[in-house]
Design a protein around this motif. Structure first.
Motif, PDB file in Angstrom:
ATOM      1  N   GLN A  78      40.100  37.982  31.484  1.00 45.91           N
ATOM      2  CA  GLN A  78      38.848  38.403  32.269  1.00 45.91           C
ATOM      3  C   GLN A  78      37.941  39.089  31.715  1.00 45.91           C
ATOM      4  O   GLN A  78      36.696  39.466  32.107  1.00 45.91           O
ATOM      5  CB  GLN A  78      39.388  39.106  33.652  1.00 45.91           C
ATOM      6  CG  GLN A  78      40.243  40.313  33.345  1.00 45.91           C
ATOM      7  CD  GLN A  78      40.702  40.804  34.701  1.00 45.91           C
ATOM      8  OE1 GLN A  78      40.001  41.173  35.479  1.00 45.91           O
ATOM      9  NE2 GLN A  78      41.946  41.094  34.854  1.00 45.91           N
ATOM     10  N   CYS A  79      38.384  40.050  30.473  1.00 45.13           N
ATOM     11  CA  CYS A  79      37.641  40.865  29.786  1.00 45.13           C
ATOM     12  C   CYS A  79      37.684  40.509  28.216  1.00 45.13           C
ATOM     13  O   CYS A  79      38.787  40.334  27.833  1.00 45.13           O
ATOM     14  CB  CYS A  79      38.016  42.396  29.895  1.00 45.13           C
ATOM     15  SG  CYS A  79      37.518  43.077  31.598  1.00 45.13           S
ATOM     16  N   LYS A  80      36.419  40.656  27.612  1.00 42.70           N
ATOM     17  CA  LYS A  80      36.375  40.660  26.177  1.00 42.70           C
ATOM     18  C   LYS A  80      35.708  41.760  25.560  1.00 42.70           C
ATOM     19  O   LYS A  80      34.501  42.102  26.128  1.00 42.70           O
ATOM     20  CB  LYS A  80      35.433  39.314  25.683  1.00 42.70           C
ATOM     21  CG  LYS A  80      36.556  38.079  26.214  1.00 42.70           C
ATOM     22  CD  LYS A  80      35.567  36.672  25.773  1.00 42.70           C
ATOM     23  CE  LYS A  80      36.538  35.516  26.197  1.00 42.70           C
ATOM     24  NZ  LYS A  80      35.756  34.252  25.542  1.00 42.70           N
ATOM     25  N   PRO A  81      36.287  42.492  24.759  1.00 43.21           N
ATOM     26  CA  PRO A  81      37.704  42.330  24.086  1.00 43.21           C
ATOM     27  C   PRO A  81      38.571  42.778  25.375  1.00 43.21           C
ATOM     28  O   PRO A  81      38.294  43.395  26.136  1.00 43.21           O
ATOM     29  CB  PRO A  81      37.612  43.176  22.901  1.00 43.21           C
ATOM     30  CG  PRO A  81      36.935  44.327  23.372  1.00 43.21           C
ATOM     31  CD  PRO A  81      35.350  43.746  24.261  1.00 43.21           C
TER      32      PRO A  81
ATOM     33  N   CYS B  84      33.104  41.752  31.448  1.00 48.61           N
ATOM     34  CA  CYS B  84      34.226  41.144  32.383  1.00 48.61           C
ATOM     35  C   CYS B  84      33.489  40.488  33.497  1.00 48.61           C
ATOM     36  O   CYS B  84      32.459  40.609  33.855  1.00 48.61           O
ATOM     37  CB  CYS B  84      34.931  42.537  32.799  1.00 48.61           C
ATOM     38  SG  CYS B  84      35.807  43.481  31.617  1.00 48.61           S
ATOM     39  N   TRP B  85      34.526  39.512  33.964  1.00 45.73           N
ATOM     40  CA  TRP B  85      34.167  39.059  35.078  1.00 45.73           C
ATOM     41  C   TRP B  85      33.884  39.866  36.239  1.00 45.73           C
ATOM     42  O   TRP B  85      34.152  41.097  36.321  1.00 45.73           O
ATOM     43  CB  TRP B  85      35.098  38.124  35.659  1.00 45.73           C
ATOM     44  CG  TRP B  85      35.439  36.927  34.458  1.00 45.73           C
ATOM     45  CD1 TRP B  85      34.900  36.579  33.555  1.00 45.73           C
ATOM     46  CD2 TRP B  85      36.642  36.214  34.652  1.00 45.73           C
ATOM     47  NE1 TRP B  85      35.460  35.652  32.960  1.00 45.73           N
ATOM     48  CE2 TRP B  85      36.637  35.327  33.629  1.00 45.73           C
ATOM     49  CE3 TRP B  85      37.796  35.884  35.807  1.00 45.73           C
ATOM     50  CZ2 TRP B  85      37.545  34.362  33.241  1.00 45.73           C
ATOM     51  CZ3 TRP B  85      38.752  35.121  35.447  1.00 45.73           C
ATOM     52  CH2 TRP B  85      38.642  34.146  34.190  1.00 45.73           C
ATOM     53  N   GLY B  86      33.030  39.578  37.335  1.00 42.50           N
ATOM     54  CA  GLY B  86      32.735  40.325  38.583  1.00 42.50           C
ATOM     55  C   GLY B  86      33.954  40.290  39.534  1.00 42.50           C
ATOM     56  O   GLY B  86      34.817  39.570  39.291  1.00 42.50           O
ATOM     57  N   LEU B  87      34.018  41.472  39.914  1.00 39.74           N
ATOM     58  CA  LEU B  87      35.091  41.859  40.854  1.00 39.74           C
ATOM     59  C   LEU B  87      35.382  40.795  41.960  1.00 39.74           C
ATOM     60  O   LEU B  87      36.532  40.539  42.358  1.00 39.74           O
ATOM     61  CB  LEU B  87      34.893  43.372  41.576  1.00 39.74           C
ATOM     62  CG  LEU B  87      34.738  44.545  40.530  1.00 39.74           C
ATOM     63  CD1 LEU B  87      34.753  45.872  41.197  1.00 39.74           C
ATOM     64  CD2 LEU B  87      36.044  44.729  39.568  1.00 39.74           C
TER      65      LEU B  87
END
Length: 359
Positions: free
Chosen positions: A146-149, A162-165
């Motif tokens: 979901q997050c890079k890095p 990151c993707w949205g909540l």
């Protein structure tokens, strides 16, 4: 800055290690029962052992996180401690997801071994196995992706994408709803075929209850889903996620404990007066097998009128346990229950397995 809230660290530790201890004991007794008494360890047992291993890994990771402040208000912690606590919190999530999934798959495999070749009953269990594996593996991958890095998940000093909540919440609610529905299905499903067995009502009820203990795991699944939004909140993460972790521990370990208890019956069962009869020491009685209705096999060294003494198959998946349930003799001694009297007769049984006919 708000007033620090009461620490949940000790509660986390108590719940985690109490459940871990109980689960280790129950699974240990399960393997003792299967290996020593039943003399047959199936694929469902190994799957449950893997489930336990993942949950113990989860417990260790949570304990490391607690040592760095998990369960305490984040602003009361040193920055490095807060980052480390959140890191181990995230690392604990994958085994907490896959562990209970394998426990459910193990129980579904056990039920497959008991219901014989009844196709209408086997299909839902296969659906459960496939859906649990795919859905929970997908969530496991999505958490780490979901997050890079990936380090930006726990280290706020690192800028990441990151993707949205909203996406995280939808994924979490889908997984929670699926697991709760699976727990309920696996708790109710055994009652369907247990009620059609030739046994006393009290035995039917006790057997249905014993095999339906997984309903308590459903409560853990529901409560875990209720607290899922805390994962998406950056503010005071070390404190707000503590209730979620408590409930995922309850869910994971109750799946293991509840679905393993049913396998312990031979450990506490008194042997019948026919326990010394000759026959296959690895006998397995299968609901829906070729044993005539109203009879119990005395070739089973622990046979009684409670048809869950022996469970498991040689393959553990898909292959009914009829073949292993009978020895190679031409006839089988069966005992018909007739009030308080036992009438002994010899009945010939023919069983077709994989195209080979045995009489």
């Amino acid at each position: 800055m708000a007033e620090p809230q009461p620490s949940l660290s000790r509660t986390l530790e108590a719940v985690t290690w109490l459940l871990t201890t109980v689960a280790v004991i129950v699974v240990g007794l399960r393997f003792y029962t299967r290996a020593i008494i039943v003399r047959r360890v199936g694929w469902d047992d190994w799957m449950m052992l893997l489930s336990l291993g993942l949950m113990i890994t989860d417990s260790v990771f949570v304990q490391i996180s607690v040592q760095h402040g998990l369960g305490n208000s984040q602003w009361t912690l040193l920055e490095e401690d807060a980052i480390t606590a959140i890191k181990w919190d995230y690392l604990a999530q994958p085994p907490a997801i896959i562990g209970p999934a394998l426990g459910r798959i193990s129980f579904a495999m056990l039920l497959l071994n008991l219901i014989g070749t009844h196709k209408a009953r086997r299909i839902p269990l296969h659906v459960i196995i496939v859906s649990q594996f795919i859905a929970n593996t997908l969530v496991f991958v999505l958490i780490l992706a979901q997050c890079k890095p990936i380090e930006s998940l726990w280290d706020y000093r690192i800028t990441g994408v990151c993707w949205g909540l909203d996406s995280q919440s939808k994924i979490g609610f889908f997984q929670g709803a699926l697991n709760a529905a699976t727990d309920l299905t696996l708790a109710i499903f055994p009652t369907i075929f247990v009620w059609g067995l030739q046994m006393k009502l009290s035995q039917k009820v006790s057997l249905a209850v014993l095999m339906g203990l997984g309903v308590f795991a459903m409560v853990g699944s529901i409560m875990k889903t209720v607290y899922l939004p805390s994962v998406g909140k950056r503010e005071n993460y070390t404190y707000n996620t503590a209730p979620l972790i408590i409930w995922w521990m309850v869910e994971g370990y109750l799946v293991i404990i509840a679905t393993s208890i049913v396998t312990l019956r031979p450990l506490f069962k008194k042997r019948t007066k026919h326990s010394g009869a000759s026959g296959n020491a690895h006998g397995i009685r299968t609901i829906g097998s070729s044993t005539p209705k109203g009879y119990i096999s005395t070739t089973d060294p622990a046979a009684d009128d409670f048809p869950l003494t022996y469970m498991g198959t040689e393959t553990g998946m898909g292959q009914p346990s009829v073949r292993a349930g009978y020895d190679s003799s031409n006839s089988h001694e069966l005992t018909e229950r007739n009030g308080e009297h036992n009438i002994r007769k010899t009945v010939s049984i023919s069983v077709n397995v994989s195209g080979n006919r045995r009489s």
